[in-house]
Motif scaffolding. Structure first.
Motif, PDB file in Angstrom:
ATOM      1  N   TRP A 324       0.838  -1.190   0.000  1.00 50.28           N
ATOM      2  CA  TRP A 324       0.000   0.000   0.000  1.00 50.28           C
ATOM      3  C   TRP A 324       0.881   1.252   0.000  1.00 50.28           C
ATOM      4  O   TRP A 324       1.850   1.339   0.755  1.00 50.28           O
ATOM      5  CB  TRP A 324      -0.900  -0.005   1.220  1.00 50.28           C
ATOM      6  CG  TRP A 324      -1.795   1.195   1.310  1.00 50.28           C
ATOM      7  CD1 TRP A 324      -1.665   2.261   2.138  1.00 50.28           C
ATOM      8  CD2 TRP A 324      -2.954   1.449   0.520  1.00 50.28           C
ATOM      9  NE1 TRP A 324      -2.660   3.167   1.926  1.00 50.28           N
ATOM     10  CE2 TRP A 324      -3.474   2.699   0.926  1.00 50.28           C
ATOM     11  CE3 TRP A 324      -3.598   0.744  -0.504  1.00 50.28           C
ATOM     12  CZ2 TRP A 324      -4.618   3.258   0.358  1.00 50.28           C
ATOM     13  CZ3 TRP A 324      -4.727   1.298  -1.060  1.00 50.28           C
ATOM     14  CH2 TRP A 324      -5.221   2.534  -0.631  1.00 50.28           C
ATOM     15  N   HIS A 325       0.537   2.216  -0.861  1.00 45.90           N
ATOM     16  CA  HIS A 325       1.268   3.477  -0.966  1.00 45.90           C
ATOM     17  C   HIS A 325       0.296   4.608  -0.652  1.00 45.90           C
ATOM     18  O   HIS A 325      -0.481   5.047  -1.504  1.00 45.90           O
ATOM     19  CB  HIS A 325       1.875   3.628  -2.360  1.00 45.90           C
ATOM     20  CG  HIS A 325       2.746   2.482  -2.749  1.00 45.90           C
ATOM     21  ND1 HIS A 325       4.091   2.423  -2.453  1.00 45.90           N
ATOM     22  CD2 HIS A 325       2.454   1.306  -3.380  1.00 45.90           C
ATOM     23  CE1 HIS A 325       4.601   1.284  -2.895  1.00 45.90           C
ATOM     24  NE2 HIS A 325       3.623   0.589  -3.463  1.00 45.90           N
ATOM     25  N   ALA A 326       0.373   5.070   0.609  1.00 38.53           N
ATOM     26  CA  ALA A 326      -0.631   6.000   1.128  1.00 38.53           C
ATOM     27  C   ALA A 326      -0.586   7.353   0.432  1.00 38.53           C
ATOM     28  O   ALA A 326      -1.631   8.020   0.282  1.00 38.53           O
ATOM     29  CB  ALA A 326      -0.427   6.183   2.631  1.00 38.53           C
ATOM     30  N   ASP A 327       0.604   7.790  -0.012  1.00 38.44           N
ATOM     31  CA  ASP A 327       0.715   9.123  -0.602  1.00 38.44           C
ATOM     32  C   ASP A 327      -0.040   9.235  -1.914  1.00 38.44           C
ATOM     33  O   ASP A 327      -0.393  10.339  -2.346  1.00 38.44           O
ATOM     34  CB  ASP A 327       2.175   9.490  -0.806  1.00 38.44           C
ATOM     35  CG  ASP A 327       2.928   8.449  -1.617  1.00 38.44           C
ATOM     36  OD1 ASP A 327       2.413   7.317  -1.739  1.00 38.44           O
ATOM     37  OD2 ASP A 327       4.028   8.762  -2.119  1.00 38.44           O
ATOM     38  N   SER A 328      -0.315   8.108  -2.562  1.00 36.88           N
ATOM     39  CA  SER A 328      -1.009   8.148  -3.847  1.00 36.88           C
ATOM     40  C   SER A 328      -2.244   7.262  -3.891  1.00 36.88           C
ATOM     41  O   SER A 328      -2.860   7.130  -4.952  1.00 36.88           O
ATOM     42  CB  SER A 328      -0.050   7.713  -4.962  1.00 36.88           C
ATOM     43  OG  SER A 328       0.502   6.427  -4.667  1.00 36.88           O
ATOM     44  N   ASN A 329      -2.605   6.685  -2.744  1.00 35.83           N
ATOM     45  CA  ASN A 329      -3.751   5.766  -2.694  1.00 35.83           C
ATOM     46  C   ASN A 329      -3.639   4.674  -3.767  1.00 35.83           C
ATOM     47  O   ASN A 329      -4.611   4.358  -4.463  1.00 35.83           O
ATOM     48  CB  ASN A 329      -5.079   6.518  -2.854  1.00 35.83           C
ATOM     49  CG  ASN A 329      -5.398   7.368  -1.648  1.00 35.83           C
ATOM     50  OD1 ASN A 329      -5.096   6.991  -0.515  1.00 35.83           O
ATOM     51  ND2 ASN A 329      -5.985   8.548  -1.871  1.00 35.83           N
ATOM     52  N   THR A 330      -2.451   4.159  -3.898  1.00 33.27           N
ATOM     53  CA  THR A 330      -2.239   3.108  -4.886  1.00 33.27           C
ATOM     54  C   THR A 330      -1.792   1.822  -4.212  1.00 33.27           C
ATOM     55  O   THR A 330      -1.229   1.813  -3.115  1.00 33.27           O
ATOM     56  CB  THR A 330      -1.169   3.520  -5.927  1.00 33.27           C
ATOM     57  OG1 THR A 330       0.056   3.804  -5.253  1.00 33.27           O
ATOM     58  CG2 THR A 330      -1.616   4.717  -6.728  1.00 33.27           C
ATOM     59  N   LEU A 331      -2.059   0.745  -4.908  1.00 32.03           N
ATOM     60  CA  LEU A 331      -1.646  -0.588  -4.488  1.00 32.03           C
ATOM     61  C   LEU A 331      -0.752  -1.151  -5.575  1.00 32.03           C
ATOM     62  O   LEU A 331      -1.080  -1.070  -6.763  1.00 32.03           O
ATOM     63  CB  LEU A 331      -2.871  -1.481  -4.284  1.00 32.03           C
ATOM     64  CG  LEU A 331      -2.631  -2.884  -3.733  1.00 32.03           C
ATOM     65  CD1 LEU A 331      -2.423  -2.816  -2.224  1.00 32.03           C
ATOM     66  CD2 LEU A 331      -3.806  -3.799  -4.051  1.00 32.03           C
ATOM     67  N   THR A 332       0.387  -1.723  -5.191  1.00 32.66           N
ATOM     68  CA  THR A 332       1.238  -2.405  -6.154  1.00 32.66           C
ATOM     69  C   THR A 332       1.267  -3.887  -5.817  1.00 32.66           C
ATOM     70  O   THR A 332       1.154  -4.280  -4.646  1.00 32.66           O
ATOM     71  CB  THR A 332       2.674  -1.853  -6.158  1.00 32.66           C
ATOM     72  OG1 THR A 332       3.235  -2.011  -4.850  1.00 32.66           O
ATOM     73  CG2 THR A 332       2.680  -0.387  -6.543  1.00 32.66           C
TER      74      THR A 332
END
Length: 598
Positions: A324-332
């Motif tokens: 989870w990448h909170a700064d961009s609301n993205t999931l890798t």
């Protein structure tokens, strides 16, 4: 035609027919066995016209390089960089190669050119080698253990900058640590995975009512105290028939417990909730940090998101490494897209997905594919390298790692195994990472003198820029065995460090046979010195004379043995001939008559 001729003809035809049937049956059986066992293996080869000699396996399935001053071997990699000048990220690469074609298995650091920096040969299996930060300090972390009852059973290790183990973490309870995950959070806790063989009802998917399953757990542990902070079990929230994994006879015994869930990564969001990857559910799941309840699910049978990318954002399967990448609301994540070699010919890929959690909407931002259309049936990871969106993909079961920009364009591609044979899994690494690292080993540099060349290396020393050749002005009143090595040091030359091992031709002005090498950093500080080394005496003439003597002695000895054997054989033949002459003698007729009828 006579009756006997007719019978003979019938027997001949019967024999011909029997031979034809037997031959045909043998050919059909061999073709069946060939199709059953050989053809599937042939499909696993991946030969193409654009493969290099490296990828065709000319240098071996897992090419390696050896050293003079260092006992282990490291991978010989093949690097392909983009032509736009960016090339490979300059930081170190962290991986743990293993497999039948790996010279020495264990954690390993390589530089951006594929040169060895540090390695540790582990007899047990090593997984998930990377750099993690704890209490303001960088540590090398990895799992090490063995396979027990079909699952990983071991511990997690944390090594400081001197490569000394400082922490050994084990699960809380009567469990062995699982190989899939050891993630240190910003709260200075550890998230770990556990596989626990448990009795269960597997009848909903065709198994026994009382069978065995792997109950997948994760724990959050306080690293400093070892106390349990949180524990969660998959079987409390997901039914057995939510799996995509085929039973295939598993679950009858504890040693072959059925893996319906298969947890392989854990992360946290900004609220402290847990993000986990369930490979056999084809799902990424968010779990409440307070109650353990399911907050949302992406992908799989219970997907709760609308896919705004025509199914591309939620169609992943058999995936690994959800972050989870909170700064961009993205999931890798790494989408394996395959579980076995018999699966449809999908390509594995790295994925970046934007999640609007409030509105339950998912959008695929980027997909990253290997140029060889790789299908990695297990393992793998995706690491975001910088704010520009540059990523590193570790291809898991396929012996490669690659770098891409945010648009999916390949920037750097590194192979550490021949790609034509990747499907056989002879060289793999569970994950691959890039990071900065400063290593200061407590050992001394290693050196070996061969003739007029000295080979020097220092396993794990990242700050060495050059090597300085030093000797001493020995006082003739001192013995060479006990010189004062702290005084009267004479500096002769300085040589730039070249790769892991540097070879130095000893100069003619080195008139003393005793010398050493000092490791210098970029500003000339001494980081360490080798033990005293001794130049080998120039005995080439004596060696030539000795070789001649050995050769003459060998020839003389062989000739003598041949002569003795020849003499013995000749004597034996003469003795046999003499005996034959004595056995029978011709007598005149008169003498034979006088001898009587006998």
């Amino acid at each position: 035609m006579s009756r006997s001729t007719w019978s003979a003809e019938r027997r001949y035809l019967h024999q011909r027919c029997s031979l034809w049937i037997a031959g045909t049956s043998a050919i059909v059986s061999l073709l069946y066995l060939f199709d059953l066992f050989v053809v599937p293996q042939l499909y696993r080869f991946d030969f193409r016209g654009d493969l290099s000699w490296y990828d065709l396996g000319v240098y071996g399935f897992g090419p390696s390089r050896s050293y003079v001053s260092f006992e282990n071997e490291s991978p010989l990699v093949e690097i392909t960089e983009s032509d736009n000048g960016t090339g490979c990220d300059s930081r170190y690469t962290f991986l743990a190669p293993r497999g039948d074609s790996v010279a020495q298995e264990g954690p390993m650091i390589l530089d951006s050119q594929g040169e060895l920096v540090w390695m540790k040969h582990n007899w047990d299996t090593t997984h998930d080698f990377k750099v993690q930060r704890y209490r303001g300090q960088d540590y090398l972390t990895y799992w090490e253990g063995s396979q027990v009852e079909g699952r990983g059973y071991g511990s997690w290790y944390m090594l400081d900058s001197t490569y000394t183990p400082r922490y050994v973490i084990n699960p809380v309870g009567n469990y062995g640590g699982d190989l899939h995950e050891f993630h240190i959070t910003k709260d200075e806790t550890a998230l770990v995975t556990i596989y626990d063989p448990t009795l269960a009802d597997i009848s909903s998917i065709g198994g026994p009512e009382i069978g065995w399953m792997y109950n997948c757990l994760f724990q959050e542990i306080d690293i400093a105290t070892g106390e349990l902070i949180f524990e969660w079990r998959a079987s409390d929230y997901f039914p057995m028939n939510s799996t995509y994994n085929a039973l295939k006879g598993a679950g009858e015994e504890r040693a072959s417990a059925f893996d319906f869930f298969h947890i392989n990564s854990i992360d946290k969001d900004t609220q402290g909730n847990y993000i986990i990857s369930a490979r056999h559910l084809h799902s990424i799941i968010c779990i409440s940090q307070h109650t353990g309840e399911i907050l949302w699910t992406l992908g799989g049978r219970t997907n709760g998101f609308q896919d705004l990318s025509d199914g591309q954002a939620t169609s992943f399967s058999w995936q690994h490494d959800a972050r989870w990448h909170a700064d961009s609301n993205t999931l890798t994540l790494f989408d394996n897209a395959a579980h076995a070699h018999s699966d449809p010919d999908f390509q594995s890929r790295g994925m970046t997905i934007h999640l609007d959690v409030a509105n339950r909407e998912a959008t695929l931002l980027s997909a990253f594919y290997h140029p060889y259309h790789t299908k990695s049936v297990s393992q793998g990871n995706l690491q975001v390298l910088d704010d520009s969106g540059r990523v590193l993909i570790g291809w898991g079961h396929s012996a490669a790692y690659s770098e891409f920009n945010a648009d999916g364009r390949l920037l750097c591609n590194v192979h550490f195994g021949a790609s034509a044979f990747w499907d056989f899994g002879r060289v793999v690494s569970y994950r691959a990472f890039k990071a900065d690292w400063v290593g200061n080993p407590q050992s001394q540099p290693d050196a070996m003198v061969v003739g007029d060349v000295v080979y020097v290396s220092w396993n794990g020393a990242t700050e060495v820029a050059s090597w300085r050749l030093e000797t001493w002005n020995f006082d003739h009143n001192e013995t060479v065995d006990e010189p004062d090595l702290t005084e009267d040091v004479i500096v002769l030359h300085e040589y730039a460090k070249t790769g892991f091992e540097t070879d130095i031709l000893l100069p003619p002005e080195l008139d003393c046979s005793i010398f050493r090498l000092a490791a210098l950093d970029a500003v000339g500080n001494v980081l360490g010195v080798t033990d005293p080394l001794q130049r080998q005496a120039d005995d080439s003439a004596a060696a030539i004379v000795q070789s001649v003597i050995v050769g003459v002695s060998s020839i003389t000895g062989i000739c003598g043995i041949v002569a003795v054997i020849s003499r013995i054989c000749g004597s034996f033949r003469r003795r046999q001939g003499s005996c034959r002459r004595c056995d029978y003698q011709l007598l005149p007729v008169g003498e034979r008559d006088e001898a009587g009828p006998g």
